[in-house]
Scaffold this motif. Structure first.
Motif, PDB file in Angstrom:
ATOM      1  N   ASN A   1       0.802  -1.220   0.000  1.00  0.00           N
ATOM      2  CA  ASN A   1       0.000   0.000   0.000  1.00  0.00           C
ATOM      3  C   ASN A   1       0.838   1.275   0.000  1.00  0.00           C
ATOM      4  OD1 ASN A   1      -2.388  -1.469  -0.034  1.00  0.00           O
ATOM      5  ND2 ASN A   1      -2.607  -1.468   2.196  1.00  0.00           N
ATOM      6  N   THR A   2       2.150   1.147   0.219  1.00  0.00           N
ATOM      7  CA  THR A   2       3.039   2.305   0.130  1.00  0.00           C
ATOM      8  C   THR A   2       3.816   2.310  -1.185  1.00  0.00           C
ATOM      9  OG1 THR A   2       4.700   1.035   1.366  1.00  0.00           O
ATOM     10  CG2 THR A   2       3.402   2.651   2.608  1.00  0.00           C
ATOM     11  N   ALA A   3       3.608   1.318  -2.031  1.00  0.00           N
ATOM     12  CA  ALA A   3       4.373   1.208  -3.282  1.00  0.00           C
ATOM     13  C   ALA A   3       4.092   2.404  -4.183  1.00  0.00           C
ATOM     14  CB  ALA A   3       4.027  -0.090  -3.993  1.00  0.00           C
ATOM     15  N   GLN A   4       5.129   2.882  -4.834  1.00  0.00           N
ATOM     16  CA  GLN A   4       4.977   4.025  -5.728  1.00  0.00           C
ATOM     17  C   GLN A   4       5.867   3.844  -6.955  1.00  0.00           C
ATOM     18  OE1 GLN A   4       7.318   6.359  -2.438  1.00  0.00           O
ATOM     19  NE2 GLN A   4       6.981   7.782  -4.114  1.00  0.00           N
ATOM     20  N   GLU A   5       5.413   4.369  -8.058  1.00  0.00           N
ATOM     21  CA  GLU A   5       6.173   4.309  -9.298  1.00  0.00           C
ATOM     22  C   GLU A   5       7.166   5.471  -9.348  1.00  0.00           C
ATOM     23  OE1 GLU A   5       6.047   2.052 -11.639  1.00  0.00           O
ATOM     24  OE2 GLU A   5       4.248   0.901 -11.085  1.00  0.00           O
ATOM     25  N   PHE A   6       8.375   5.193  -9.806  1.00  0.00           N
ATOM     26  CA  PHE A   6       9.360   6.223 -10.054  1.00  0.00           C
ATOM     27  C   PHE A   6       9.585   6.336 -11.559  1.00  0.00           C
ATOM     28  CE2 PHE A   6      10.413   5.114  -5.669  1.00  0.00           C
ATOM     29  CZ  PHE A   6      10.594   6.368  -5.107  1.00  0.00           C
ATOM     30  N   PRO A   7      10.064   7.474 -12.028  1.00  0.00           N
ATOM     31  CA  PRO A   7      10.342   7.606 -13.467  1.00  0.00           C
ATOM     32  C   PRO A   7      11.386   6.588 -13.916  1.00  0.00           C
ATOM     33  CG  PRO A   7      10.383   9.744 -12.372  1.00  0.00           C
ATOM     34  CD  PRO A   7      10.335   8.714 -11.289  1.00  0.00           C
ATOM     35  N   PRO A   8      11.390   6.200 -15.183  1.00  0.00           N
ATOM     36  CA  PRO A   8      12.448   5.315 -15.694  1.00  0.00           C
ATOM     37  C   PRO A   8      13.827   5.918 -15.462  1.00  0.00           C
ATOM     38  CG  PRO A   8      10.677   5.559 -17.303  1.00  0.00           C
ATOM     39  CD  PRO A   8      10.405   6.562 -16.221  1.00  0.00           C
ATOM     40  N   ASN A   9      14.820   5.043 -15.353  1.00  0.00           N
ATOM     41  CA  ASN A   9      16.224   5.449 -15.196  1.00  0.00           C
ATOM     42  C   ASN A   9      16.501   6.174 -13.883  1.00  0.00           C
ATOM     43  OD1 ASN A   9      16.515   4.577 -17.947  1.00  0.00           O
ATOM     44  ND2 ASN A   9      15.875   6.611 -18.625  1.00  0.00           N
ATOM     45  N   SER A  10      15.716   5.900 -12.847  1.00  0.00           N
ATOM     46  CA  SER A  10      15.911   6.637 -11.592  1.00  0.00           C
ATOM     47  C   SER A  10      16.214   5.744 -10.394  1.00  0.00           C
ATOM     48  CB  SER A  10      14.669   7.488 -11.278  1.00  0.00           C
ATOM     49  OG  SER A  10      13.537   6.670 -11.080  1.00  0.00           O
ATOM     50  N   HIS A  11      16.124   4.426 -10.521  1.00  0.00           N
ATOM     51  CA  HIS A  11      16.342   3.546  -9.376  1.00  0.00           C
ATOM     52  C   HIS A  11      17.833   3.402  -9.068  1.00  0.00           C
ATOM     53  CE1 HIS A  11      12.140   2.443  -9.354  1.00  0.00           C
ATOM     54  NE2 HIS A  11      12.345   1.615  -8.355  1.00  0.00           N
ATOM     55  N   LEU A  12      18.168   3.529  -7.793  1.00  0.00           N
ATOM     56  CA  LEU A  12      19.539   3.338  -7.317  1.00  0.00           C
ATOM     57  C   LEU A  12      19.511   2.331  -6.175  1.00  0.00           C
ATOM     58  CD1 LEU A  12      22.556   4.155  -7.310  1.00  0.00           C
ATOM     59  CD2 LEU A  12      21.967   5.956  -5.676  1.00  0.00           C
ATOM     60  N   LEU A  13      20.113   1.185  -6.393  1.00  0.00           N
ATOM     61  CA  LEU A  13      20.226   0.158  -5.364  1.00  0.00           C
ATOM     62  C   LEU A  13      21.593   0.286  -4.693  1.00  0.00           C
ATOM     63  CD1 LEU A  13      18.798  -2.833  -7.466  1.00  0.00           C
ATOM     64  CD2 LEU A  13      17.536  -1.159  -6.100  1.00  0.00           C
ATOM     65  N   TRP A  14      21.728  -0.298  -3.512  1.00  0.00           N
ATOM     66  CA  TRP A  14      23.017  -0.238  -2.820  1.00  0.00           C
ATOM     67  C   TRP A  14      23.168  -1.433  -1.896  1.00  0.00           C
ATOM     68  CZ3 TRP A  14      22.766  -0.121   2.465  1.00  0.00           C
ATOM     69  CH2 TRP A  14      21.580   0.347   3.051  1.00  0.00           C
ATOM     70  N   SER A  15      24.418  -1.742  -1.578  1.00  0.00           N
ATOM     71  CA  SER A  15      24.708  -2.816  -0.624  1.00  0.00           C
ATOM     72  C   SER A  15      25.989  -2.475   0.108  1.00  0.00           C
ATOM     73  CB  SER A  15      24.853  -4.163  -1.356  1.00  0.00           C
ATOM     74  OG  SER A  15      25.093  -5.215  -0.436  1.00  0.00           O
ATOM     75  N   GLY A  16      25.863  -2.211   1.408  1.00  0.00           N
ATOM     76  CA  GLY A  16      27.026  -1.859   2.216  1.00  0.00           C
ATOM     77  C   GLY A  16      27.556  -0.466   1.954  1.00  0.00           C
ATOM     78  N   THR A  17      26.768   0.371   1.300  1.00  0.00           N
ATOM     79  CA  THR A  17      27.243   1.709   0.910  1.00  0.00           C
ATOM     80  C   THR A  17      26.146   2.751   1.126  1.00  0.00           C
ATOM     81  OG1 THR A  17      26.493   1.290  -1.363  1.00  0.00           O
ATOM     82  CG2 THR A  17      28.800   0.798  -0.857  1.00  0.00           C
ATOM     83  N   LYS A  18      25.413   2.647   2.192  1.00  0.00           N
ATOM     84  CA  LYS A  18      24.212   3.472   2.368  1.00  0.00           C
ATOM     85  C   LYS A  18      24.474   4.968   2.266  1.00  0.00           C
ATOM     86  CE  LYS A  18      20.371   4.306   5.589  1.00  0.00           C
ATOM     87  NZ  LYS A  18      19.741   3.903   6.861  1.00  0.00           N
ATOM     88  N   GLU A  19      25.399   5.489   3.041  1.00  0.00           N
ATOM     89  CA  GLU A  19      25.588   6.932   3.102  1.00  0.00           C
ATOM     90  C   GLU A  19      26.120   7.493   1.785  1.00  0.00           C
ATOM     91  OE1 GLU A  19      27.912   7.754   6.535  1.00  0.00           O
ATOM     92  OE2 GLU A  19      26.304   7.308   7.945  1.00  0.00           O
ATOM     93  N   ILE A  20      27.138   6.859   1.223  1.00  0.00           N
ATOM     94  CA  ILE A  20      27.700   7.379  -0.020  1.00  0.00           C
ATOM     95  C   ILE A  20      26.714   7.210  -1.168  1.00  0.00           C
ATOM     96  CG2 ILE A  20      28.884   5.295  -0.843  1.00  0.00           C
ATOM     97  CD1 ILE A  20      31.268   7.136  -1.540  1.00  0.00           C
TER      98      ILE A  20
ATOM     99  N   SER B   1      11.925   6.503  -1.154  1.00  0.00           N
ATOM    100  CA  SER B   1      10.522   6.145  -1.385  1.00  0.00           C
ATOM    101  C   SER B   1       9.738   6.383  -0.094  1.00  0.00           C
ATOM    102  CB  SER B   1      10.398   4.678  -1.803  1.00  0.00           C
ATOM    103  OG  SER B   1      10.696   3.819  -0.710  1.00  0.00           O
ATOM    104  N   LEU B   2       8.425   6.374  -0.196  1.00  0.00           N
ATOM    105  CA  LEU B   2       7.601   6.650   0.983  1.00  0.00           C
ATOM    106  C   LEU B   2       7.863   5.654   2.104  1.00  0.00           C
ATOM    107  CD1 LEU B   2       5.366   8.085   2.526  1.00  0.00           C
ATOM    108  CD2 LEU B   2       3.686   6.729   1.245  1.00  0.00           C
ATOM    109  N   VAL B   3       7.838   4.363   1.788  1.00  0.00           N
ATOM    110  CA  VAL B   3       7.998   3.362   2.844  1.00  0.00           C
ATOM    111  C   VAL B   3       9.399   3.422   3.447  1.00  0.00           C
ATOM    112  CG1 VAL B   3       8.721   1.446   1.339  1.00  0.00           C
ATOM    113  CG2 VAL B   3       7.505   0.971   3.467  1.00  0.00           C
ATOM    114  N   GLY B   4      10.411   3.643   2.616  1.00  0.00           N
ATOM    115  CA  GLY B   4      11.773   3.744   3.132  1.00  0.00           C
ATOM    116  C   GLY B   4      11.981   4.990   3.961  1.00  0.00           C
ATOM    117  N   PHE B   5      11.365   6.084   3.548  1.00  0.00           N
ATOM    118  CA  PHE B   5      11.443   7.339   4.292  1.00  0.00           C
ATOM    119  C   PHE B   5      10.785   7.197   5.665  1.00  0.00           C
ATOM    120  CE2 PHE B   5       9.849  11.586   5.415  1.00  0.00           C
ATOM    121  CZ  PHE B   5      10.990  12.357   5.256  1.00  0.00           C
TER     122      PHE B   5
END
Length: 237
Positions: A98-117, A133-137
Motif C-alpha cells: 500500500n506504500t508502493a509508488q512508481e518512479f520515473p524510468p532510469n531513476s532507481h539506485l540500489l546499494w549494498s554496504g554503501t548506504k551513506e555514499i 521512497s515513501l515506505v523507506g522514508f
C-alpha cells in the motif's frame, strides 16, 4: 582519474561523526524506537507535504493520495502484540504494497554496504534509493519489535534464531523486493569494494538474493555496477 576524483568528492561529502542526520540511528539490539507510530505517521505527512529533509532525495508529488493513518495501521496490525520472532512470511505485506509508488524510468539506485555514499551519489544524480521512497522514508533507521504484553518492546528487541525471523529481517527484504520490482530503464547499484576480503557481489546480501531476482528484464534495459572503496584501502576485491 575522473572516477578517482569523483569518489574522493563523494567521500568528502559523506556525513562524518558529529554531523547532523535527518534520522537518528539505533544500534542493533535496542528496543523499539520511542513513539514509533507517531514518528512514522509524521514522516508520512512530511513526505506527502514535500518537506525535503537533509540527505534525502524524495520523489515529491503533491497529488499523492496515500492515507498516512491507514498505512500506520497496516504496519501496526502485523507487529503489535505479536511474538517478535514468529511474525510469519506474510507480515508487512499490506504495508509494503500500500506504500508502493512508481518512479520515473532510469531513476532507481540500489546499494549494498554503501548506504551513506549511495545517498550522496543519489543527490548528485537525482536517482532514488529505497530510503527516498515513501515506505523507506517512513522506516529509515527505525528500530521495531513486537511484544505480546505491551504491543511493542521499547527496552530491547530479542535476538531471534535467524535475522530473517526478526521484524526487520522480514520488513526490509520485502520492501527491497517491491522497490526493485518497480524499477525500469537503466538501474544503477553501488557496491562496496572494502569488505575485508568478502566479495562485493555476495550471495547473502539483500541485493544479490532479493533485489536482483526482482529486476524484470522486460522493463530494465541496463544494470550498471559502481564499486566504491574506502580511501586508503588498496586491497583487491
Amino acid at each position: 582519474m575522473f572516477i578517482f576524483l569523483m569518489l574522493s568528492l563523494l567521500a568528502a561529502l559523506t556525513p562524518q561523526e558529529g554531523d547532523t542526520y535527518r534520522f537518528p540511528r539505533y544500534p542493533a539490539g535496542d528496543g523499539t524506537t520511542p513513539n514509533i507510530l507517531d514518528l512514522i505517521e509524521g514522516r508520512c505527512f512530511e513526505y506527502l507535504e514535500c518537506v525535503p529533509p537533509i540527505n534525502s532525495n524524495i520523489e515529491c508529488d503533491p497529488d499523492f493520495s496515500f492515507n498516512c493513518t491507514s498505512l500506520v495501521m497496516d504496519f501496526k496490525k502485523d507487529i503489535a502484540y505479536q511474538e517478535p520472532c514468529t511474525l510469519g512470511p506474510d507480515a508487512f505485506e499490506d504495508f509494503v504494497n500500500n506504500t508502493a509508488q512508481e518512479f520515473p524510468p532510469n531513476s532507481h539506485l540500489l546499494w549494498s554496504g554503501t548506504k551513506e555514499i549511495s545517498h550522496v551519489y543519489g543527490l548528485f544524480t537525482k536517482r532514488k534509493t529505497l530510503e527516498d521512497s515513501l515506505v523507506g522514508f517512513m522506516m529509515n533507521d527505525v528500530a521495531f519489535c513486537g511484544s505480546v504484553e505491551t504491543g511493542f518492546d521499547f527496552r530491547q528487541c530479542p535476538s531471534c534464531q535467524t535475522f530473517s525471523e526478526s521484524a526487520s529481517g522480514i520488513f526490509w527484504p520485502k520492501a527491497s523486493a517491491k522497490f526493485a520490482s518497480l524499477a525500469s530503464g537503466e538501474v544503477e547499484v553501488v557496491l562496496s569494494a572494502s569488505n575485508g576480503g568478502r566479495p562485493s557481489f555476495r550471495n547473502g546480501s539483500i541485493f544479490r538474493s532479493i533485489e536482483v531476482p526482482k529486476l524484470t528484464s522486460s522493463k530494465v534495459s541496463k544494470l550498471t555496477t559502481i564499486l566504491v572503496r574506502d580511501l586508503g584501502d588498496n586491497s583487491t576485491t
